[in-house]
Design a protein around this motif. Structure first.
Motif, PDB file in Angstrom:
ATOM      1  N   GLY A  13       0.822  -1.210   0.000  1.00 17.70           N
ATOM      2  CA  GLY A  13       0.000   0.000   0.000  1.00 17.70           C
ATOM      3  C   GLY A  13       0.856   1.261   0.000  1.00 17.70           C
ATOM      4  O   GLY A  13       0.516   2.256  -0.664  1.00 17.70           O
ATOM      5  N   LEU A  14       1.977   1.227   0.734  1.00 17.95           N
ATOM      6  CA  LEU A  14       2.882   2.378   0.742  1.00 17.95           C
ATOM      7  C   LEU A  14       3.482   2.606  -0.642  1.00 17.95           C
ATOM      8  O   LEU A  14       3.599   3.750  -1.107  1.00 17.95           O
ATOM      9  N   ARG A  15       3.864   1.517  -1.315  1.00 17.00           N
ATOM     10  CA  ARG A  15       4.414   1.650  -2.671  1.00 17.00           C
ATOM     11  C   ARG A  15       3.366   2.221  -3.628  1.00 17.00           C
ATOM     12  O   ARG A  15       3.674   3.074  -4.469  1.00 17.00           O
ATOM     13  N   LEU A  16       2.125   1.756  -3.493  1.00 17.16           N
ATOM     14  CA  LEU A  16       1.058   2.286  -4.353  1.00 17.16           C
ATOM     15  C   LEU A  16       0.819   3.770  -4.071  1.00 17.16           C
ATOM     16  O   LEU A  16       0.607   4.562  -5.011  1.00 17.16           O
ATOM     17  N   HIS A 120      13.683  -0.894  -1.359  1.00 19.26           N
ATOM     18  CA  HIS A 120      14.991  -1.554  -1.412  1.00 19.26           C
ATOM     19  C   HIS A 120      15.813  -1.284  -0.165  1.00 19.26           C
ATOM     20  O   HIS A 120      16.274  -2.219   0.497  1.00 19.26           O
ATOM     21  N   SER A 121      16.001  -0.025   0.147  1.00 24.04           N
ATOM     22  CA  SER A 121      16.857   0.320   1.281  1.00 24.04           C
ATOM     23  C   SER A 121      16.599   1.765   1.687  1.00 24.04           C
ATOM     24  O   SER A 121      16.552   2.661   0.828  1.00 24.04           O
ATOM     25  N   ALA A 122      16.438   1.989   2.993  1.00 27.41           N
ATOM     26  CA  ALA A 122      16.274   3.351   3.492  1.00 27.41           C
ATOM     27  C   ALA A 122      17.547   4.160   3.276  1.00 27.41           C
ATOM     28  O   ALA A 122      17.496   5.354   2.952  1.00 27.41           O
ATOM     29  N   VAL A 166       7.525   9.929   4.351  1.00 32.59           N
ATOM     30  CA  VAL A 166       7.305   8.678   3.622  1.00 32.59           C
ATOM     31  C   VAL A 166       8.477   7.724   3.859  1.00 32.59           C
ATOM     32  O   VAL A 166       8.295   6.527   4.071  1.00 32.59           O
ATOM     33  N   LEU A 167       9.693   8.277   3.825  1.00 33.77           N
ATOM     34  CA  LEU A 167      10.875   7.453   4.097  1.00 33.77           C
ATOM     35  C   LEU A 167      10.829   6.910   5.520  1.00 33.77           C
ATOM     36  O   LEU A 167      11.145   5.729   5.757  1.00 33.77           O
ATOM     37  N   ALA A 168      10.418   7.754   6.477  1.00 28.42           N
ATOM     38  CA  ALA A 168      10.323   7.292   7.871  1.00 28.42           C
ATOM     39  C   ALA A 168       9.275   6.190   8.009  1.00 28.42           C
ATOM     40  O   ALA A 168       9.473   5.205   8.738  1.00 28.42           O
ATOM     41  N   ALA A 169       8.150   6.345   7.313  1.00 34.39           N
ATOM     42  CA  ALA A 169       7.114   5.307   7.364  1.00 34.39           C
ATOM     43  C   ALA A 169       7.628   3.994   6.780  1.00 34.39           C
ATOM     44  O   ALA A 169       7.346   2.907   7.301  1.00 34.39           O
ATOM     45  N   ALA A 170       8.398   4.084   5.692  1.00 35.01           N
ATOM     46  CA  ALA A 170       8.961   2.871   5.087  1.00 35.01           C
ATOM     47  C   ALA A 170       9.926   2.195   6.043  1.00 35.01           C
ATOM     48  O   ALA A 170       9.944   0.956   6.167  1.00 35.01           O
ATOM     49  N   MET A 171      10.752   2.985   6.739  1.00 37.87           N
ATOM     50  CA  MET A 171      11.684   2.413   7.707  1.00 37.87           C
ATOM     51  C   MET A 171      10.936   1.726   8.844  1.00 37.87           C
ATOM     52  O   MET A 171      11.310   0.636   9.285  1.00 37.87           O
ATOM     53  N   ALA A 172       9.854   2.366   9.318  1.00 37.13           N
ATOM     54  CA  ALA A 172       9.072   1.771  10.398  1.00 37.13           C
ATOM     55  C   ALA A 172       8.418   0.461   9.938  1.00 37.13           C
ATOM     56  O   ALA A 172       8.406  -0.534  10.667  1.00 37.13           O
ATOM     57  N   LEU A 173       7.898   0.466   8.710  1.00 33.92           N
ATOM     58  CA  LEU A 173       7.269  -0.751   8.188  1.00 33.92           C
ATOM     59  C   LEU A 173       8.288  -1.865   7.998  1.00 33.92           C
ATOM     60  O   LEU A 173       8.010  -3.035   8.274  1.00 33.92           O
ATOM     61  N   ALA A 178      10.386  -6.993   9.823  1.00 30.46           N
ATOM     62  CA  ALA A 178      11.481  -7.824  10.334  1.00 30.46           C
ATOM     63  C   ALA A 178      11.130  -8.434  11.685  1.00 30.46           C
ATOM     64  O   ALA A 178      11.373  -9.627  11.932  1.00 30.46           O
ATOM     65  N   ARG A 179      10.522  -7.613  12.568  1.00 30.93           N
ATOM     66  CA  ARG A 179      10.137  -8.151  13.880  1.00 30.93           C
ATOM     67  C   ARG A 179       9.037  -9.199  13.740  1.00 30.93           C
ATOM     68  O   ARG A 179       9.034 -10.216  14.435  1.00 30.93           O
ATOM     69  N   THR A 180       8.114  -8.949  12.823  1.00 31.37           N
ATOM     70  CA  THR A 180       7.035  -9.907  12.607  1.00 31.37           C
ATOM     71  C   THR A 180       7.575 -11.218  12.059  1.00 31.37           C
ATOM     72  O   THR A 180       7.153 -12.309  12.463  1.00 31.37           O
TER      73      THR A 180
END
Length: 367
Positions: A13-16, A120-122, A166-173, A178-180
């Motif tokens: 959804g973030l990518r969209l 890909h990478s933050a 948006v970058l911060a949201a991607a990092m959080a996701l 990873a934790r999930t």
């Protein structure tokens, strides 16, 4: 697995959303500015070429996102194309117009960096934004427009203020995913360990059940003195029970050929009792299931328990089955039918010639 699926859907959804913002910025903000200022540009075809390159990038990335596929190696080609489009747009406009509305590309390029790199990478995304920002300031200084740097600082603060969340949201996701994944892996390991423990417990119960019905009564008779060990038949019964115990222990070993391994366990006791045993094997064969292996080895251990001085065990394998045969001399004339009739796809044939006993057990794999 459900948590991983939810996290994956959120990231998609973030990518969209990033795709929608990038396309909206390109066509809703940049295109009107490009159409409104054709006389300002030093080379209008270069401006349209830059716009066309960005349009192709949006189309390619959009198709991959809608198919929910990663960009892969073409990602870096598209990144280079975006920087090339930025260079075309900023060099085809007079230097004094770099901070005017006619310069349509500055507020767009950062969104393309997010579009191409956020999944890909933050770090790569941050480097892209940093290179683009530093390059823009460097272009102002190189073209003698350093006095407009303050205006660029304001524009940069506005643009990055929209892009960095948006970058911060991607990092959080990404951290949440990873934790999930780690939690799901821990749960899977725990479930696997529980399943293995349950299976081992069931195996032990089945093993103890076999012993309770076969070996324990013999041990009880031996303890109470009810067993007449001078009788060959009684000694044979105890030898069969001891061979089954050895086979039972061998069944849980990790080996390449379980059937041969269990046969060797059955032979060991006969060899200890002075019987000369030859074991030969010829041909590859599929591994029979446990119950079939027991049916194959049962005639062998019975014949070996009653053997007098010698025995020959042969394993003949084929692509669809295996045959185990044993020839042995008996301590006494065998009875009419002491051998099992097989089962679990195993057929048993027995012939007696005086004190010579020949037994053959054959298993055919089910197709």
């Amino acid at each position: 697995m459900t948590e991983l699926l939810v996290a994956g859907n959120v990231f998609r959804g973030l990518r969209l959303a990033t795709l929608a913002i990038t396309a909206g910025t390109l066509y809703g903000l940049a295109l009107p500015l490009l159409l409104a200022n054709p006389d300002v540009y030093r080379s209008l075809p270069r401006q349209w070429l830059a716009f066309a390159v960005l349009t192709v990038v949006v189309a390619v990335v959009g198709v991959q996102i809608l198919r929910d596929r990663p960009l892969g190696r073409p990602r870096w080609v598209l990144v280079a194309a975006v920087f090339a489009a930025s260079a075309l747009a900023t060099t085809a406009i007079p230097a004094e117009e770099l901070m005017s509305e006619a310069e349509w590309s500055y507020g767009v390029i950062g969104w393309f960096g997010l579009l191409l790199l956020v999944d890909h990478s933050a770090l790569a995304t941050a480097v892209f934004l940093g290179v683009h920002t530093v390059g823009s300031f460097g272009q102002l200084v190189a073209t003698g427009q350093g006095g407009q740097a303050a205006d660029l600082v304001v524009v940069t603060a506005v643009v990055l203020g929209c892009e960095l969340p948006v970058l911060a949201a991607a990092m959080a996701l990404r951290s949440l995913t990873a934790r999930t994944a780690a939690a799901a892996e821990r749960v899977a390991r725990m479930r696997t360990a529980d399943a293995i423990a349950e299976q081992l417990h069931a195996d032990r119960r089945a093993r103890y059940g076999d012993l309770a019905t076969s070996t324990v009564p013999l041990l009880t008779d031996l303890k109470t003195g009810a067993a007449d060990l001078s009788d060959d038949r009684v000694r044979t019964t105890y030898a069969v029970a001891a061979a089954r115990l050895r086979r039972l222990f061998a069944e849980h070993d990790e080996v390449v050929d379980p059937l041969l391994h269990e046969l060797r366990a059955c032979l060991d006791l006969a060899e200890r009792n002075g019987v000369t045993v030859y074991l030969g094997s010829c041909g590859e064969h599929p591994t029979p299931p446990l119950t079939a292996r027991r049916a194959l080895t049962e005639p062998v251990l019975r014949a070996l328990a009653a053997a007098g001085t010698r025995a020959r065990v042969t394993v003949l394998g084929s692509s669809d089955g295996v045959t185990v045969s044993v020839v042995a001399d008996a301590r006494e004339v065998p009875g009419p039918e002491p051998e099992p009739t097989g089962g679990d796809g195993v057929t048993v044939t027995r012939l007696v010639d005086g004190k010579e006993v020949w037994v053959e057990a054959t298993w055919q794999a089910r197709t």
